[in-house]
Design a protein around this motif. Structure first.
Motif, short mmCIF file in Angstrom:
data_model
loop_
_atom_site.label_atom_id
_atom_site.label_comp_id
_atom_site.label_asym_id
_atom_site.label_seq_id
_atom_site.Cartn_x
_atom_site.Cartn_y
_atom_site.Cartn_z
N TRP A 229 2.54 1.63 -3.70
CA TRP A 229 1.71 2.10 -4.82
C TRP A 229 1.14 3.49 -4.57
O TRP A 229 0.93 4.25 -5.52
N GLU A 230 0.94 3.86 -3.33
CA GLU A 230 0.54 5.25 -3.05
C GLU A 230 1.69 6.19 -3.36
O GLU A 230 1.48 7.29 -3.93
N TRP B 119 -7.97 -1.63 -5.12
CA TRP B 119 -6.98 -0.57 -4.91
C TRP B 119 -7.64 0.80 -4.96
O TRP B 119 -8.59 1.02 -5.71
N TRP C 251 -1.03 -6.78 -6.44
CA TRP C 251 -0.34 -5.63 -7.03
C TRP C 251 -1.35 -4.80 -7.82
O TRP C 251 -2.38 -5.31 -8.27
N VAL C 252 -1.04 -3.54 -7.99
CA VAL C 252 -1.87 -2.68 -8.84
C VAL C 252 -1.80 -3.22 -10.27
O VAL C 252 -0.72 -3.53 -10.78
N VAL D 171 -5.89 2.58 0.41
CA VAL D 171 -5.09 2.20 -0.76
C VAL D 171 -5.38 0.77 -1.18
O VAL D 171 -5.58 0.49 -2.36
N LEU D 172 -5.42 -0.16 -0.23
CA LEU D 172 -5.59 -1.58 -0.55
C LEU D 172 -6.60 -2.23 0.38
O LEU D 172 -6.52 -2.08 1.59
N ALA E 246 0.83 -1.20 0.00
CA ALA E 246 0.00 0.00 0.00
C ALA E 246 0.87 1.25 0.00
O ALA E 246 0.60 2.21 -0.74
N ASP F 138 -11.92 1.58 -9.40
CA ASP F 138 -12.04 0.18 -9.81
C ASP F 138 -13.19 -0.04 -10.80
O ASP F 138 -13.68 -1.16 -10.96
#
Length: 647
Positions: free
Chosen positions: A45-46, A75, A471-472, A63-64, A42, A260
């Motif tokens: 990726w942020e 995400w 994962w993103v 974030v997650l 988290a 999403d």
């Protein structure tokens, strides 16, 4: 397996986009950065999305979220994110970037167009208004069956802008392959072209699109781009692209889509059954593509990215979003890399100042056979990085690209992942030394591992590639088929993504993909990736290219059968066949000597150069090959089948 031949300088490391990000978060080494990225996904990726400067119309709350399990991770929860806004609007709003070059297009015939961010944004707004007038709204599906033309990019961004979902289709598909995708996603609109040019000849598209539409009850309109201006059949459902474009050039407010919210369904062929519709969301695939292109391949301001691909393959949309979300320039090319002359690829680099060039090992092998003089006649000083994906390398073409084309100056960014990944699992790290044909290891944010049949981590032997954390960019399942998604990737080791590649890590820490796990041979108890035997064959001076499959064998359990394309000067004689059998046996061991070697003129491949070994095996053994719609050269299958019949 190999020693490093390229080494980054201290300046390269500090000036790279990844190096600057590492310095910003206070991390000194690439290994330490990767460790942080998977220990706290988290945070990672942020950090990436903020460094890329994305625009949110609603801030995300979390974030997650893995409350529904890792396979269904979400995400940037409750965030408002539209990829069209982030690809175009945020650059257009700034006087310093609105006139930056976004896209260069070159046709097969040498025609060139150039589009700035503002020009592209204006066209996308016009197309978005036109789609709305056709009745397309949020969640509706639009299939895009176009060649590599500017309208392909415009259509993708316009569909995303209004909250609809696009499905890219390979430009070489026949009607049945297109119809399969139209029916599965229930597309309301099919966007196609009258045709395109390939090697100087007209390729008709509208006729195939019409057949596909007739087999797809959901299709209400067929929008036609007039690429060639040729005479085509007309139906009441047809809409001319130029007539669809709205005359109103004022901005169209983008749909307020959730992070999403799906924006793309891209199909990938399986070994059995119908194609899988992988679902990708606004703040998924594009974010992963932007990270991989920007920080992995080091795409930065002033870069020009050209990946030899088609929009129907993942690397097409990857190039679009990887370049536009990093504010750089992409090159689209309609033609082939060796037409009208073997230097066409290198002329594209010279003429358009390409800095980042992506191509498959198959393309390199094809260009290499024309000789060095076609490369040496071009000025390639703009090239900074080569990219490569789709299949394992053989040493000779890797060395040729690195030494002859790149003059040992431009590193080869080896990259492997998939459509369901939105990019890469493994890659070369440009902050580390590079060995031929290798990967440095997992990309930042990818908690990848190599495991044995019990799921335990291993090194220095071939094992299964897995990913242990979300994962993103991971697909949000298959379109309307969640069970198949879970069975395909998550069933073997619960909570762990099993990718389907065999991988080996050597004593120096370099990673190597040895082939797909469903391609793997097990001869006399020894597990063998087909690429290993193929590389051995290609090392022979008479062999240009090869493919290896496994067939049942009463004594060894499985035996290798090889298909070989010879160089022009080689003779297809029985003595050469015996010589090649001995060549493999001497280098790999007598137990691994192939049962048979067949000479063929071509191997079954996709448009982006990937050899379909499962198709070869199915044809040779008389089995069902599953979905073959991605094949560029279906006639090659007949040659494989004939080789078995004729012994």
């Amino acid at each position: 397996m190999g020693r490093a031949v390229w080494f980054p300088t201290e300046g390269d490391i500090k000036q790279s986009r990844l190096g600057r990000l590492m310095a910003k978060v206070g991390t000194e080494s690439a290994d330490e950065f990767h460790k942080r990225s998977v220990q706290d996904a988290a945070w990672f990726w942020e950090t990436v999305e903020k460094d890329l400067g994305f625009v949110w119309d609603r801030p995300y709350r979390q974030v997650l979220d893995t409350s529904k399990g890792i396979p269904w991770a979400r995400w940037f929860v409750e965030g408002g994110f539209n990829v069209s806004v982030n690809a175009l609007d945020r650059w257009v709003e700034k006087p310093s970037t609105r006139h930056r070059l976004a896209l260069i297009w070159e046709g097969d015939n040498g025609e060139v167009q150039k589009w700035t961010y503002r020009e592209l944004w204006t066209e996308v707004n016009r197309a978005a208004r036109g789609l709305r007038k056709l009745g397309i709204g949020e969640g509706d599906r639009v299939a895009i069956y176009l060649p590599m033309v500017v309208e392909n990019v415009v259509a993708m961004l316009a569909v995303a802008r209004i909250g609809a979902i696009f499905t890219p289709c390979f430009s070489g598909y026949g009607a049945e392959a297109v119809a399969t995708r139209l029916r599965d996603c229930e597309a309301k609109v099919l966007i196609t072209a009258d045709g395109f040019l390939r090697r100087g000849k007209t390729v008709n598209m509208k006729e195939e699109a019409d057949k596909a539409a007739e087999q797809s009850p959901s299709v209400q309109h067929v929008v036609v781009v007039r690429r060639l201006g040729r005479q085509i059949p007309a139906f009441p459902r047809d809409v001319d692209w130029s007539n669809m474009l709205s005359a109103d050039r004022t901005p169209l407010t983008a749909a307020s889509t959730d992070a999403d919210h799906p924006f793309m369904i891209i199909y990938t062929s399986g070994t059995t059954g119908r194609p899988k519709g992988t679902v990708h969301v606004h703040a998924g695939f594009p974010v992963k593509a932007a990270f991989d292109a920007g920080y992995g391949m080091d795409l930065d301001e002033g870069s020009v990215l050209f990946w030899m691909t088609d929009m129907g393959w993942m690397m097409g949309p990857w190039m679009v979003f990887g370049s536009l979300l990093t504010g750089t320039t992409m090159l689209l090319f309609e033609g082939t890399p060796d037409y009208p002359h073997p230097d066409r690829m290198w002329r594209l680099v010279e003429d358009h100042g390409v800095t980042h060039l992506g191509l498959s090992p198959t393309v390199v092998r094809a260009l290499m056979k024309h000789g060095d003089e076609w490369v040496k006649g071009c000025h390639l000083e703009s090239l900074r990085v080569f990219g490569s994906t789709g299949e394992p390398w053989n040493p000779e073409p890797w060395q040729w690209l690195f030494e002859t084309v790149g003059q040992k100056r431009a590193p080869i960014w080896n990259y492997s992942g998939g459509t369901e990944i939105s990019g890469g699992i493994l890659a070369t790290n440009l902050m580390k030394p590079i060995a031929p044909c290798s990967f440095s290891g997992p990309m930042p944010g990818m908690d990848a591992d190599v495991v044995n049949e019990q799921g335990k981590s291993i090194r220095r032997e071939v094992g299964e590639l897995v990913v242990r954390q979300p994962w993103v960019g991971m697909t949000r399942g298959f379109w309307r088929d969640p069970d198949r998604y879970e069975q395909t990737y998550w069933e073997r080791f619960p909570g762990v993504w099993v990718h389907g590649d065999w991988v080996e890590v050597d004593e120096d820490g370099f990673w190597y993909i040895t082939g797909r796990s469903d391609d793997t041979l097990k001869i006399a108890g020894k597990r063998l990736g087909p690429a290993e035997m193929e590389s051995t064959l290609v090392d022979h001076p008479a062999v240009l290219e090869s493919a290896t499959i496994g067939v049942p064998d009463a004594d060894k359990g499985e035996a290798a059968v090889c298909f070989v394309i010879l160089k022009a000067e080689a003779d297809e004689r029985e003595a050469l066949r015996r010589e090649l059998m001995a060549w493999v046996g001497e280098r790999m061991g007598k137990a691994l000597r192939p049962r048979a070697i067949h000479f063929v003129r071509e191997l079954p491949k996709t448009r982006n150069g990937k050899i379909l070994r499962r198709a070869i095996k199915a044809a040779y053994t008389g089995q069902d090959a599953g979905d073959l719609s991605s094949l560029e050269n279906p006639d090659a299958i007949h040659a494989v089948r004939a080789s078995h019949i004729n012994g």
